[in-house]
Write an enzyme that holds these catalytic residues in place. Structure first.
Site, PDB file in Angstrom:
ATOM      1  N   ASP A  13      57.278  95.092 -20.095  1.00 43.70           N
ATOM      2  CA  ASP A  13      56.517  94.697 -18.911  1.00 43.70           C
ATOM      3  C   ASP A  13      55.358  95.318 -18.090  1.00 43.70           C
ATOM      4  O   ASP A  13      54.980  95.012 -16.840  1.00 43.70           O
ATOM      5  CB  ASP A  13      57.259  93.877 -18.085  1.00 43.70           C
ATOM      6  CG  ASP A  13      58.249  92.871 -18.779  1.00 43.70           C
ATOM      7  OD1 ASP A  13      58.132  91.928 -19.168  1.00 43.70           O
ATOM      8  OD2 ASP A  13      59.856  92.510 -18.260  1.00 43.70           O
ATOM      9  N   LYS A  16      51.288  95.105 -21.665  1.00 48.78           N
ATOM     10  CA  LYS A  16      50.683  95.076 -22.852  1.00 48.78           C
ATOM     11  C   LYS A  16      50.171  94.072 -23.672  1.00 48.78           C
ATOM     12  O   LYS A  16      48.733  94.129 -24.067  1.00 48.78           O
ATOM     13  CB  LYS A  16      52.530  95.117 -24.331  1.00 48.78           C
ATOM     14  CG  LYS A  16      52.506  96.418 -23.753  1.00 48.78           C
ATOM     15  CD  LYS A  16      54.454  96.273 -24.823  1.00 48.78           C
ATOM     16  CE  LYS A  16      55.150  95.150 -24.409  1.00 48.78           C
ATOM     17  NZ  LYS A  16      55.534  95.647 -22.649  1.00 48.78           N
ATOM     18  N   GLY A  40      57.769  88.442 -23.246  1.00 48.80           N
ATOM     19  CA  GLY A  40      56.631  87.198 -22.771  1.00 48.80           C
ATOM     20  C   GLY A  40      55.328  88.229 -22.073  1.00 48.80           C
ATOM     21  O   GLY A  40      56.135  88.983 -21.234  1.00 48.80           O
ATOM     22  N   HIS A  41      54.500  87.421 -22.367  1.00 51.84           N
ATOM     23  CA  HIS A  41      53.552  88.739 -22.410  1.00 51.84           C
ATOM     24  C   HIS A  41      52.505  87.551 -21.555  1.00 51.84           C
ATOM     25  O   HIS A  41      52.433  86.965 -21.658  1.00 51.84           O
ATOM     26  CB  HIS A  41      52.971  88.918 -23.698  1.00 51.84           C
ATOM     27  CG  HIS A  41      53.466  90.207 -24.649  1.00 51.84           C
ATOM     28  ND1 HIS A  41      53.540  90.639 -25.671  1.00 51.84           N
ATOM     29  CD2 HIS A  41      54.978  90.618 -24.082  1.00 51.84           C
ATOM     30  CE1 HIS A  41      54.260  91.340 -26.234  1.00 51.84           C
ATOM     31  NE2 HIS A  41      55.451  91.654 -24.813  1.00 51.84           N
ATOM     32  N   GLN A 223      59.301  94.328 -25.785  1.00 52.93           N
ATOM     33  CA  GLN A 223      59.550  94.968 -25.298  1.00 52.93           C
ATOM     34  C   GLN A 223      59.097  96.956 -24.410  1.00 52.93           C
ATOM     35  O   GLN A 223      57.861  96.728 -24.169  1.00 52.93           O
ATOM     36  CB  GLN A 223      61.365  95.387 -25.234  1.00 52.93           C
ATOM     37  CG  GLN A 223      62.092  94.658 -25.911  1.00 52.93           C
ATOM     38  CD  GLN A 223      61.002  93.209 -26.710  1.00 52.93           C
ATOM     39  OE1 GLN A 223      61.458  93.229 -27.823  1.00 52.93           O
ATOM     40  NE2 GLN A 223      61.212  92.309 -25.909  1.00 52.93           N
TER      41      GLN A 223
END
Ligand code: GDP
Ligand code: IMO
Ligand code: MG
Length: 427
Positions: A13, A16, A40-41, A223
């Site tokens: 988080d 990225k 989750g991007h 990650q």
């Protein structure tokens, strides 16, 4: 200088998605090489916000080919719903390439993930419950299902039988759950075959040919370094290799091809799930970082644990990834503190330690040694150059750079594409 790796330097988080999207306009391919929809991007383009889980963030750049590499674990239902969600918003996803060697997250692996966590009780990892760990475990145990298996019903049936043989014993006898029927799983998986077929390809060949033609390929990690199965805070990690070497194995590209490794580094630290976190805050500063930084999980909606910047971790990330650059994100979140503590070393059993201890026991006992840096009050979200930043913000960035061991080549001052200060070009 064609191949770049972009990865998380902390516990995920870091931003990225935004960084990948920013480069997406200038690269030919963006490749996910590990993880799955545990990621989750967030990408913000103008007034539009996208949350991507499985698709590479380059999918939002029209000229860019998005690739899901062999090292990724793919939940077909998540992939198809992510694709249709983007199509409904007018994004063309037809260029997507999906490796036939990528492993499939089956419904039973999602079940096993959840049941295992429940039985671990207070020792649980705090996984995202998406079946990531059990799917990688099946891969390593050689009972995994790959994308290519969807195109041979007989092989698929044999493989699902092999996987469920032991799993059903465990589910029924140990975990008191109902057995899962082979036919039901096979039927569900076969229903995805035609829908995925247009994307399935030999991504290793495609990417290596692209590199030979001097195309620019960007590998986007999910990650972060400290969640790496080998180099992270084991066992409180994910089940893949987000670190730079993972890009080679997870995409089938040799290390000699990679010219730049960019670590995405938040100006403070966050973590989701269980595990040690030396600079974690339990006071109103932690609450303020969470509130101002919007630190809530994109995948699970969990509040992120928040703490001050940890230079020991940043140095470690430089080392294990061979980082050539950092992209420092969320500097704007730190606006308004009179003084900002930065962890420069740990104290472990009364001794000062400058580098990340290899022993889990020592790391659990690590207390942060802080240096106080002067803060700033000016709004920095409109800054376009390093010189636009207030002097104390400049000094904060310079101090972090010195402690972390690689140049800071870009700085995020807001979530939007253009809220970025570029210092050295990445391309
Ligand atoms: P990822 O998993 O590394 O892609 O990061 P996430 O998307 O899970 O979390 C990063 C969050 O920070 C997202 O909400 C981004 O929109 C936001 N973000 C990224 N860079 C910046 C920045 O420089 N400033 C601010 N304020 N927000 C940012
Ligand atoms: P992005 O790509 C932050 C964490 C989980 C849990 C551990 C193992 O958005 O940075 P898993 O479901 O992977 O077996 O969970 O890893 N985790 C993440 N934390 N960002 C992520 O992804 C994460 N993906 C997994 O919270 O502690
Ligand atoms: Mg995220």
């Amino acid at each position: 200088m064609p191949a770049l790796v972009l990865l998380g330097a902390q516990w995920g988080d870091e931003g990225k998605g935004k960084a990948t999207d920013l480069l997406g306009g200038s690269v030919d391919y963006v490749v996910r090489y590990q993880g799955g929809n545990n990621a989750g991007h967030t990408v913000v383009v103008g007034d539009q916000k996208y949350a991507l889980h499985l698709l590479p963030s380059g999918i939002l750049s029209p000229g860019c080919t998005p690739v899901i590499g062999n090292g990724v674990v793919v939940d077909p239902s998540v992939l198809l719903s992510e694709l249709s969600g983007l199509n409904e918003r007018g994004v063309d996803t037809s260029k997507l390439l999906l490796s036939g060697n990528a492993h499939i997250i089956t419904p039973y692996n999602v079940t096993v993930d959840k049941v295992t966590e429940r039985f671990l009780g207070k020792r649980k990892i705090g996984t995202t419950g998406r079946g990531i760990g059990p799917t990688y475990a099946d891969k390593i145990n050689r009972v995994g299902i790959r994308v290519q298996d969807l195109y041979d019903e007989s092989i698929l049936t044999q493989k699902v039988e092999a996987a469920l043989d032991v799993k059903n014993q465990v589910l029924t006898k140990l975990y008191n759950r109902r057995a899962i029927a082979v036919e039901q799983v096979v039927e569900e998986l076969l229903a995805y075959a035609d829908k995925l077929a247009p994307y399935v390809s030999d991504t290793v060949l495609v990417l290596n040919q692209a590199l030979e033609e001097d195309k620019v390929v960007l590998f986007e990690g999910g990650q972060g370094t400290l969640l790496d199965i080998d180099h992270g805070t084991y066992p409180f990690v994910t089940s893949s290799n987000p670190t730079a070497g993972g890009a080679c194995t997870g995409a089938g590209v040799g290390p000699t091809k990679i010219s730049r490794v960019i670590g995405i580094l938040k100006a403070y630290t966050t973590r989701v799930g269980a595990g040690p976190f030396p600079t974690e805050l339990f006071d109103e500063d932690g609450e303020a970082l969470r509130r101002i930084g919007g630190e809530r999980g994109v995948t699970t909606g969990r509040d992120r644990r928040c703490g001050w910047f940890d230079a020991v971790i940043a140095r470690y990330a430089t080392r294990v990834n061979g980082l050539t650059d950092f992209f420092l994100t969320k500097l704007d979140v730190l606006t308004g503190w009179e003084q900002i503590p930065v962890c420069v070393a740990y104290e472990i059993d009364g001794k000062r330690v400058e580098e990340l201890p290899y022993s889990q026991t020592d790391f659990h006992h690590a207390k942060p040694v802080y240096e106080m840096l002067p803060g700033w009050n000016e709004d920095i979200s409109k800054a376009k150059t390093f010189g636009d930043l207030p002097k104390n913000a400049q000094a904060y960035v310079k101090a972090l750079e010195e402690m972390s061991g690689a140049p800071i080549s870009a700085i995020g001052v807001g979530p939007g594409r253009d809220e970025t200060i570029e210092i050295n070009s990445f391309l």
